[in-house]
Write a protein that holds these residues in place. Structure first.
Motif, short mmCIF file in Angstrom:
data_model
loop_
_atom_site.label_atom_id
_atom_site.label_comp_id
_atom_site.label_asym_id
_atom_site.label_seq_id
_atom_site.Cartn_x
_atom_site.Cartn_y
_atom_site.Cartn_z
N ALA A 288 0.81 -1.23 0.00
CA ALA A 288 0.00 0.00 0.00
C ALA A 288 0.84 1.27 0.00
O ALA A 288 0.30 2.35 -0.28
CB ALA A 288 -0.93 0.01 1.21
N THR A 289 2.13 1.20 0.29
CA THR A 289 2.89 2.44 0.50
C THR A 289 2.94 3.32 -0.74
O THR A 289 2.78 4.54 -0.63
CB THR A 289 4.33 2.17 0.97
N ILE A 290 3.16 2.74 -1.90
CA ILE A 290 3.30 3.57 -3.12
C ILE A 290 1.96 4.19 -3.52
O ILE A 290 1.91 5.41 -3.78
CB ILE A 290 3.94 2.76 -4.26
N PRO A 291 0.85 3.44 -3.59
CA PRO A 291 -0.40 4.12 -3.93
C PRO A 291 -0.85 5.12 -2.87
O PRO A 291 -1.47 6.15 -3.20
CB PRO A 291 -1.40 2.97 -4.09
N LEU A 292 -0.54 4.87 -1.59
CA LEU A 292 -0.86 5.85 -0.55
C LEU A 292 -0.09 7.15 -0.78
O LEU A 292 -0.65 8.25 -0.68
CB LEU A 292 -0.53 5.29 0.84
N ALA A 293 1.21 7.04 -1.08
CA ALA A 293 2.02 8.23 -1.32
C ALA A 293 1.59 8.94 -2.59
O ALA A 293 1.56 10.18 -2.65
CB ALA A 293 3.49 7.84 -1.39
N LEU A 294 1.25 8.18 -3.61
CA LEU A 294 0.76 8.77 -4.86
C LEU A 294 -0.49 9.58 -4.59
O LEU A 294 -0.61 10.74 -5.05
CB LEU A 294 0.46 7.65 -5.87
N HIS A 295 -1.42 9.03 -3.83
CA HIS A 295 -2.67 9.73 -3.55
C HIS A 295 -2.44 10.96 -2.67
O HIS A 295 -3.08 11.99 -2.86
CB HIS A 295 -3.68 8.78 -2.90
N GLN A 296 -1.51 10.85 -1.71
CA GLN A 296 -1.18 12.01 -0.88
C GLN A 296 -0.67 13.15 -1.76
O GLN A 296 -1.03 14.32 -1.57
CB GLN A 296 -0.13 11.64 0.15
N GLY A 297 0.19 12.81 -2.73
CA GLY A 297 0.72 13.82 -3.63
C GLY A 297 -0.35 14.50 -4.46
O GLY A 297 -0.32 15.71 -4.69
N ILE A 298 -1.34 13.71 -4.89
CA ILE A 298 -2.45 14.26 -5.68
C ILE A 298 -3.30 15.18 -4.81
O ILE A 298 -3.63 16.31 -5.20
CB ILE A 298 -3.31 13.12 -6.26
N LYS A 299 -3.64 14.72 -3.61
CA LYS A 299 -4.49 15.51 -2.73
C LYS A 299 -3.82 16.82 -2.29
O LYS A 299 -4.50 17.82 -2.06
CB LYS A 299 -4.88 14.68 -1.50
N GLN A 300 -2.50 16.80 -2.23
CA GLN A 300 -1.77 18.01 -1.85
C GLN A 300 -1.48 18.92 -3.04
O GLN A 300 -0.88 19.98 -2.88
CB GLN A 300 -0.46 17.62 -1.17
N GLY A 301 -1.91 18.50 -4.22
CA GLY A 301 -1.72 19.31 -5.41
C GLY A 301 -0.30 19.36 -5.92
O GLY A 301 0.08 20.28 -6.64
N LEU A 302 0.51 18.34 -5.59
CA LEU A 302 1.91 18.35 -5.96
C LEU A 302 2.14 17.82 -7.38
O LEU A 302 2.99 18.35 -8.10
CB LEU A 302 2.72 17.50 -4.96
N LEU A 303 1.41 16.79 -7.77
CA LEU A 303 1.60 16.21 -9.10
C LEU A 303 0.89 17.05 -10.15
O LEU A 303 -0.29 17.36 -10.01
CB LEU A 303 1.08 14.77 -9.15
N LYS A 304 1.63 17.39 -11.20
CA LYS A 304 1.09 18.21 -12.27
C LYS A 304 1.15 17.46 -13.60
O LYS A 304 1.97 16.57 -13.78
CB LYS A 304 1.89 19.51 -12.39
N GLU A 305 0.27 17.86 -14.50
CA GLU A 305 0.23 17.28 -15.84
C GLU A 305 1.62 17.36 -16.46
O GLU A 305 2.27 18.40 -16.48
CB GLU A 305 -0.77 18.05 -16.70
N GLY A 306 2.10 16.22 -16.95
CA GLY A 306 3.39 16.15 -17.62
C GLY A 306 4.57 15.86 -16.72
O GLY A 306 5.70 15.66 -17.21
N ASP A 307 4.36 15.81 -15.40
CA ASP A 307 5.45 15.49 -14.48
C ASP A 307 5.99 14.08 -14.76
O ASP A 307 5.23 13.16 -15.07
CB ASP A 307 4.97 15.54 -13.03
N LYS A 308 7.30 13.93 -14.61
CA LYS A 308 7.93 12.61 -14.69
C LYS A 308 7.89 12.00 -13.30
O LYS A 308 8.48 12.53 -12.36
CB LYS A 308 9.37 12.72 -15.19
N VAL A 309 7.20 10.88 -13.17
CA VAL A 309 7.00 10.23 -11.88
C VAL A 309 7.67 8.86 -11.92
O VAL A 309 7.36 8.03 -12.78
CB VAL A 309 5.51 10.08 -11.55
N LEU A 310 8.60 8.63 -10.99
CA LEU A 310 9.32 7.36 -10.93
C LEU A 310 8.91 6.63 -9.66
O LEU A 310 9.10 7.15 -8.56
CB LEU A 310 10.83 7.62 -10.96
#
Length: 334
Positions: A288-310
């Protein structure tokens, strides 16, 4: 066969209400807050209720996904749950999720790859959608590690918590640019004796193992595996994509231990400030750690269209795997 372009269209997550703090652990085993924080970066973790199991965590994460994005599940034809703590050996946890939501016809199965499980599952789902064999996939990473943690073992009980994260994958518009830039995977089964959950066998690779159905870990060996393996995998992903570490906008490693994450960042050249993790407040929740962190980033408005996510997972097996993608905003409510 035509190649279809899948994309993530919705994300959801869930963690139980109960918090197990370092102060709580001080009353259970010989440890203290300073020792735990210095060695792991963890301050608290979430613990499922006595009758709350992995399937319940999955269901709540999917409900969150539906509520946030208005996603429709009736036409999901692929459902994968990555977990090391299924409610039962069979029926699968995926089948229990399918039954709860009444999804009429879907290929449903559990995937076991420990803390790399969500990455393995995401790769499997996007490959099956890209092939044209499936159209819509629900991928869940979930674990109730508190159910298999030995709370008399001070070296492991400080690490683990419970949680779930879910993503929906669908075919993108015809002619759309691919989200998926690179992937890499590997396994070293000789390391299995250093991180395992006891089962019906009394030995592993010829080495006697403990009984009792609990999680057993050699933290030193896991650390060595992670800091040696993950940077090589990250380098391979960047090589495939023709990018440098400076091109990575967000790094989402498995939240096993903050000291591992710091070491990996130092070795890869990815700044810790560009890392999304959930270690401080949720501990190690395995798949669960990676999808939890992914969702936290989305909810905090950190991930933007076109970002490179590894994203990179590693864990029991030993197994590891990483994906590099160009982020597309999940679809709005529809």
């Amino acid at each position: 066969m035509n190649q279809f372009v899948p994309r993530i269209t919705a994300v959801g997550s869930y963690t139980p209400e109960r918090r197990l703090t370092n102060a709580d652990l001080e009353r259970m085993v010989e440890t203290d807050d300073e020792w735990i924080v210095q060695r792991t970066g963890i301050r608290e973790r979430r613990i499922s209720a006595p009758e709350e199991y992995t399937s319940h965590l999955c269901i709540e994460a999917v409900k969150d996904l539906v509520n946030r994005y208005g996603a429709v599940l009736d036409d999901v034809d692929l459902l994968i749950v990555s977990t090391s703590t299924p409610d039962f050996t069979f029926p699968s946890t995926a089948s229990l999720v399918q039954a709860h939501f009444g999804i009429p016809q879907t290929l449903a199965f559990d995937l076991s790859a420990a803390c790399a499980g969500f990455i393995y599952s995401l790769h499997t789902a996007r490959s099956m959608l890209a092939s044209g064999l499936h159209r819509k996939a629900l991928v869940i990473g979930a674990d109730a590690l508190s159910k298999i943690t030995d709370y008399t073992d001070r070296t492991t009980c400080i690490l683990f918590g419970d949680g779930a994260g879910a993503v929906l994958l669908e075919r993108d518009a015809e002619g759309a640019e691919a989200s998926w830039l690179a992937s890499t995977f590997g396994s070293d089964g000789t390391g299995g004796v250093h991180l395992y959950r006891t089962g019906i066998a009394s030995s592993l690779n010829g080495v006697p193992v403990n009984a009792g159905g609990k999680l057993v870990q050699n933290g030193r060996e896991v650390y060595k595996f992670a800091v040696q393996t993950v940077p090589k995998g990250v380098a391979e992903l960047l090589k495939q994509a023709g990018l440098s570490s400076g091109s990575v906008d967000w790094f989402i490693p498995h939240s096993a231990n903050l000291r591992i994450i710091e070491s990996v960042c130092e070795r890869t050249g990815i700044p810790l400030e560009k890392t999304l993790h959930t270690i401080e407040h949720f501990g190690n929740t395995s798949a669960a750690t990676i999808p939890l962190a992914l969702h936290q980033g989305i909810k905090q408005g950190l991930l933007k269209e076109g970002d490179k996510v590894l994203m990179y997972g590693f864990g029991g097996g030993f197994v590891h795997g990483g994906l590099l993608l160009k982020w597309k905003e999940p679809l709005s409510k529809r």
